[in-house]
Write an enzyme that holds these catalytic residues in place. Structure first.
Site, mmCIF file in Angstrom:
data_model
loop_
_atom_site.group_PDB
_atom_site.id
_atom_site.type_symbol
_atom_site.label_atom_id
_atom_site.label_comp_id
_atom_site.label_asym_id
_atom_site.label_seq_id
_atom_site.Cartn_x
_atom_site.Cartn_y
_atom_site.Cartn_z
ATOM 1 N N GLU A 169 22.272 41.218 36.515
ATOM 2 C CA GLU A 169 23.152 40.575 37.473
ATOM 3 C C GLU A 169 21.996 41.558 38.708
ATOM 4 O O GLU A 169 21.191 40.922 39.624
ATOM 5 C CB GLU A 169 24.430 40.818 37.892
ATOM 6 C CG GLU A 169 25.086 40.636 39.118
ATOM 7 C CD GLU A 169 26.493 41.177 39.094
ATOM 8 O OE1 GLU A 169 26.983 41.979 38.282
ATOM 9 O OE2 GLU A 169 27.253 40.739 39.759
ATOM 10 N N HIS A 186 37.056 37.891 36.337
ATOM 11 C CA HIS A 186 37.699 39.026 36.345
ATOM 12 C C HIS A 186 38.987 39.092 36.713
ATOM 13 O O HIS A 186 39.288 38.586 37.783
ATOM 14 C CB HIS A 186 36.909 40.095 37.085
ATOM 15 C CG HIS A 186 35.393 40.204 36.481
ATOM 16 N ND1 HIS A 186 35.395 41.484 36.012
ATOM 17 C CD2 HIS A 186 34.377 39.533 36.760
ATOM 18 C CE1 HIS A 186 33.863 41.485 35.600
ATOM 19 N NE2 HIS A 186 33.244 40.480 36.090
ATOM 20 N N ASP A 235 33.428 34.393 38.556
ATOM 21 C CA ASP A 235 33.353 35.807 38.521
ATOM 22 C C ASP A 235 34.552 36.404 39.452
ATOM 23 O O ASP A 235 35.463 36.792 38.495
ATOM 24 C CB ASP A 235 32.074 36.335 39.455
ATOM 25 C CG ASP A 235 31.638 37.594 38.736
ATOM 26 O OD1 ASP A 235 32.079 38.019 38.092
ATOM 27 O OD2 ASP A 235 30.482 38.212 39.407
ATOM 28 N N ASP A 236 34.435 36.493 40.721
ATOM 29 C CA ASP A 236 35.492 37.033 41.326
ATOM 30 C C ASP A 236 35.996 36.308 42.515
ATOM 31 O O ASP A 236 35.627 36.507 43.775
ATOM 32 C CB ASP A 236 35.327 38.502 41.915
ATOM 33 C CG ASP A 236 34.713 39.389 40.860
ATOM 34 O OD1 ASP A 236 35.761 39.739 40.066
ATOM 35 O OD2 ASP A 236 33.893 39.532 40.618
ATOM 36 N N HIS A 266 34.059 33.341 32.746
ATOM 37 C CA HIS A 266 33.597 34.642 33.391
ATOM 38 C C HIS A 266 34.461 34.968 34.511
ATOM 39 O O HIS A 266 33.952 34.246 35.619
ATOM 40 C CB HIS A 266 32.039 34.548 33.463
ATOM 41 C CG HIS A 266 31.651 36.032 34.180
ATOM 42 N ND1 HIS A 266 30.706 36.703 33.577
ATOM 43 C CD2 HIS A 266 31.962 36.906 35.162
ATOM 44 C CE1 HIS A 266 30.454 37.868 33.990
ATOM 45 N NE2 HIS A 266 31.167 38.092 35.139
ATOM 46 N N HIS A 284 27.778 42.150 30.973
ATOM 47 C CA HIS A 284 27.041 42.045 32.124
ATOM 48 C C HIS A 284 25.647 42.510 32.152
ATOM 49 O O HIS A 284 25.588 43.875 32.142
ATOM 50 C CB HIS A 284 27.879 42.692 33.388
ATOM 51 C CG HIS A 284 28.969 42.148 33.748
ATOM 52 N ND1 HIS A 284 30.223 41.729 32.933
ATOM 53 C CD2 HIS A 284 29.332 41.493 35.161
ATOM 54 C CE1 HIS A 284 31.043 40.949 33.433
ATOM 55 N NE2 HIS A 284 30.703 41.016 34.866
HETATM 56 N N1 HPA Z 1 29.461 42.649 38.008
HETATM 57 C C1 HPA Z 1 29.873 43.866 37.610
HETATM 58 N N2 HPA Z 1 31.235 44.379 37.587
HETATM 59 C C2 HPA Z 1 32.120 43.598 38.229
HETATM 60 C C3 HPA Z 1 31.734 42.207 38.708
HETATM 61 C C4 HPA Z 1 30.601 41.986 38.617
HETATM 62 O O1 HPA Z 1 30.078 40.865 39.032
HETATM 63 N N3 HPA Z 1 33.232 42.102 38.932
HETATM 64 C C5 HPA Z 1 34.013 42.738 38.758
HETATM 65 N N4 HPA Z 1 33.421 43.898 38.078
HETATM 66 ZN ZN ZN Z 2 31.382 39.597 36.478
#
Ligand code: HPA
Ligand code: ZN
Length: 325
Positions: A193, A12, A271-272, A10, A190
């Site tokens: 979250e 991005h 994630d990022d 996961h 997703h």
């Molecule tokens: N959640 C939803 N959208 C996203 C995320 C995330 O963690 N990271 C980049 N786009």
């Molecule tokens: Zn994500």
């Protein structure tokens, strides 16, 4: 199984761009991006919706296939330095050509070429999950799905949905998911979250995906947790992301370990990473520190990730071999 070799499901691609990388491209293009950075040079993010806005502003400077080629090389190099040997990255035709198929194919060709080089140079294998952005709406999602269907194959091995989970219903995107399914692409969606347990339930009811991005809010509903354990749905947990965005208040209260104890299949990703001041090594170190995890737990989540990867079987066998050597 050696724990220094990791699998990340996961990630991005634009979200893995460091502030320095984005600043450099903005500088070359004479774009003023100062408002998305804090005084210490890091991304300035206040909350989830603001995070998505900063993410989109940073992504907007990546306007050519060459920009994505540079980004891909830098992201894969950084990931490989933390022990990642296989990663799946979310790729967005929305950001790569605005949903136009021919433009997307140019971006993807540039990404693929660099990914092949990175495999030779850094020993990391990359695959892509084409991902629609939920808050861009159902009409735009159709264009994204067409891009996914037309490029399904070696690099593109899945289809997903990210973005603002509090907007709309998963079924609003049924056309896109049907289109991707017809092309043979499995889903990572997703949910749970920001959207609560209800969002995870709606997503399972609508598509029963093999993987859910995050999913941690399911913890508030024991029946749903049992359902996830029963279906073997794999959760792509990203603890540091959840902490920085305020999904959970601290490491101790993160549901990851409790979900695992309840028999849910969990994996760990970043994630990022630059947005959340993390990388895979830091995630593993925090799991050790806060949950007392060691080689057995790390081997388990790595095995789960390997089994849940969307790559073809020959690639899975190759990664499996690399993990044990
Ligand atoms: N959640 C939803 N959208 C996203 C995320 C995330 O963690 N990271 C980049 N786009
Ligand atoms: Zn994500």
């Amino acid at each position: 199984m050696a724990i220094d070799k990791k699998i990340e499901l996961h990630l991005h691609l634009e979200g893995a761009a460091t502030p320095d990388f984005i600043r450099q491209i903005a500088f070359e293009k004479k774009i003023d991006l100062s408002k998305i950075f804090a005084s210490d040079g890091r991304y300035a993010i206040r909350d989830f919706v603001h995070f998505l806005q900063v993410y989109e502003a940073a992504s907007a400077v990546l306007s050519r296939p060459e920009d994505y080629a540079r980004l891909t090389r830098s992201v894969l190099h950084a990931a490989s330095e933390t022990g990642v040997i296989y990663c799946e990255t979310f790729l967005s035709p929305d950001f790569c050509g605005g949903g136009d198929l021919a433009a997307w194919q140019d971006y993807l060709a540039a990404i693929e070429e660099v990914a092949d080089q990175a495999q030779r140079d850094f020993g990391i294998t990359m695959r892509g999950i084409v991902t629609l952005v939920r808050h861009f709406g159902p009409d735009q999602s159709k264009r994204v799905a067409r891009c996914a269907a037309e490029s399904a194959g070696r690099m593109i091995c899945g289809f997903g949905m990210a973005g603002d989970e509090t907007i709309g219903h998963p079924r609003d995107f049924a056309w896109a998911f049907d289109c991707a399914a017809e092309a043979g692409l499995p889903f990572s969606i997703h949910a749970g979250e920001w959207g609560g347990a209800q969002s995870v339930r709606e997503t399972l009811d609508a598509y029963n995906p093999p993987r859910i991005g995050h999913g941690v809010q399911a913890i508030s509903d024991p029946e749903l947790v049992a359902r996830l354990a029963d279906t073997g749905t794999v959760l792509e947990c990203c603890p540091s992301s959840n902490l920085v965005l305020g999904v959970v208040p601290n490491w101790q209260s993160h549901p990851l370990a409790r979900l695992r104890d309840a028999g849910v299949k969990v994996t760990v990703s970043t994630d990022d990473p630059p947005f959340f001041n993390t990388d895979m090594r830091r995630e593993f170190a925090a799991l050790e520190q806060h949950f007392g995890w060691g080689p057995a737990e790390f081997a388990e989540i790595t095995k789960t990730a390997l089994e849940a990867a969307f790559c073809d079987e020959a690639t899975r066998a190759e990664i499996s071999k690399q993990l044990t050597t």
